[in-house]
Design an enzyme around this catalytic site. Structure first.
Site, PDB file in Angstrom:
ATOM      1  N   GLU A 293       1.146  -1.058   0.038  1.00 53.21           N
ATOM      2  CA  GLU A 293       0.349  -0.002  -0.174  1.00 53.21           C
ATOM      3  C   GLU A 293       1.545   1.010   0.088  1.00 53.21           C
ATOM      4  O   GLU A 293       1.373   1.282   1.136  1.00 53.21           O
ATOM      5  CB  GLU A 293      -0.567   0.342   1.004  1.00 53.21           C
ATOM      6  CG  GLU A 293      -2.177   0.644   1.206  1.00 53.21           C
ATOM      7  CD  GLU A 293      -2.911   1.556   2.598  1.00 53.21           C
ATOM      8  OE1 GLU A 293      -2.419   2.758   3.248  1.00 53.21           O
ATOM      9  OE2 GLU A 293      -2.781   0.457   3.417  1.00 53.21           O
TER      10      GLU A 293
ATOM     11  N   ARG B 136       0.174  10.571   0.608  1.00 50.59           N
ATOM     12  CA  ARG B 136       1.107  11.425   0.955  1.00 50.59           C
ATOM     13  C   ARG B 136       2.002  12.515   0.812  1.00 50.59           C
ATOM     14  O   ARG B 136       2.533  13.038   1.202  1.00 50.59           O
ATOM     15  CB  ARG B 136       1.462  10.931   2.876  1.00 50.59           C
ATOM     16  CG  ARG B 136       0.197   9.712   3.215  1.00 50.59           C
ATOM     17  CD  ARG B 136       0.360   9.347   4.828  1.00 50.59           C
ATOM     18  NE  ARG B 136      -0.554   8.502   4.975  1.00 50.59           N
ATOM     19  CZ  ARG B 136      -0.334   7.847   6.606  1.00 50.59           C
ATOM     20  NH1 ARG B 136       0.797   8.338   6.867  1.00 50.59           N
ATOM     21  NH2 ARG B 136      -1.263   6.879   7.085  1.00 50.59           N
TER      22      ARG B 136
ATOM     23  N   LYS C 251     -10.775  -2.010   6.691  1.00 46.76           N
ATOM     24  CA  LYS C 251      -9.994  -0.736   7.378  1.00 46.76           C
ATOM     25  C   LYS C 251      -9.987  -0.806   8.594  1.00 46.76           C
ATOM     26  O   LYS C 251     -11.316   0.008   8.621  1.00 46.76           O
ATOM     27  CB  LYS C 251      -8.701  -0.011   6.369  1.00 46.76           C
ATOM     28  CG  LYS C 251      -7.799   0.317   7.095  1.00 46.76           C
ATOM     29  CD  LYS C 251      -7.312   1.721   6.426  1.00 46.76           C
ATOM     30  CE  LYS C 251      -6.643   2.051   7.757  1.00 46.76           C
ATOM     31  NZ  LYS C 251      -5.448   3.144   6.347  1.00 46.76           N
TER      32      LYS C 251
END
Length: 204
Positions: free
Chosen positions: A38, A42, A126
């Site tokens: 993943e 950001r 999640k």
């Protein structure tokens, strides 16, 4: 397709500052036994990093994390992401992720959020931020009333707690940032990344 939660016990959650580290890092993770990666959205190079990993690392299943908007969904898939992960789940974001046809893990932290997503047919989520939101005791509590929902807890999970999370019946895998320490990426210490991946892959 095999569930994202069943591909590997740990999903490395990666922040890439230098796009040149993306491919060797991903190769080290795959070599260590962790094919699911993943890459969080950001940094300004995240989408390019996803594209490079998707194109150049056989065996890697690369996805985009920190997906927050419909525009993020579109850009991530265009870049080459084969799955999406969001920190939370607004109705419009869930609509966009469902419409994309791409596998995704929507983020939830409360029983009401889990129930709302389950109503949309989403049973693999999640759990974020895992430790701050109650950790293992909270997940154990959710298993009783919501036994059909499985989670990938992410946020504050460490090598010494990952196995305990994985032992919970409603946890399929965990997400962790410890696999790719910033100093290892900066130094190009891919042997260390591969060793950390191998330890994590052996957790299940």
């Amino acid at each position: 397709m095999t569930s994202l939660l069943d591909l590997a016990p740990v999903i490395p959650v990666v922040v890439i500052e230098d796009v040149e580290t993306a491919v060797p890092m991903a190769r080290a993770l795959v070599s260590g036994g962790l094919p699911v990666i993943e890459v969080t959205l950001r940094t300004t190079v995240a989408l390019e990093a996803i594209g490079r990993i998707a194109a150049e690392v056989p065996g890697a299943v690369v996805g985009a994390g920190t997906v927050r908007t419909g525009a993020d969904v579109e850009a991530s898939i265009k870049a080459g992401a084969s799955f999406l992960v969001s920190p939370g789940a607004t109705p419009s974001l869930v609509d966009a992720m469902l419409a994309s046809g791409t596998p995704f893990l929507a983020g939830a932290a409360t029983a009401s959020e889990v129930m709302a997503l389950a109503e949309r047919g989403l049973k693999e989520l999640k759990f974020f931020p895992a430790e701050a939101a109650g950790g293992m005791p909270y997940l154990k509590s959710l298993a009783g009333p919501l036994p059909d929902v499985r989670f990938c807890p992410t946020g504050g999970i460490r090598p010494d707690t990952a196995a305990d999370y994985l032992a919970l019946p409603n946890v399929g895998c965990v997400g962790g940032t410890w696999l790719t320490p910033a100093d290892a990426l900066a130094a190009g210490d891919w042997a260390r990344v591969e060793a950390l991946a191998a330890e994590a892959a052996a957790l299940r």
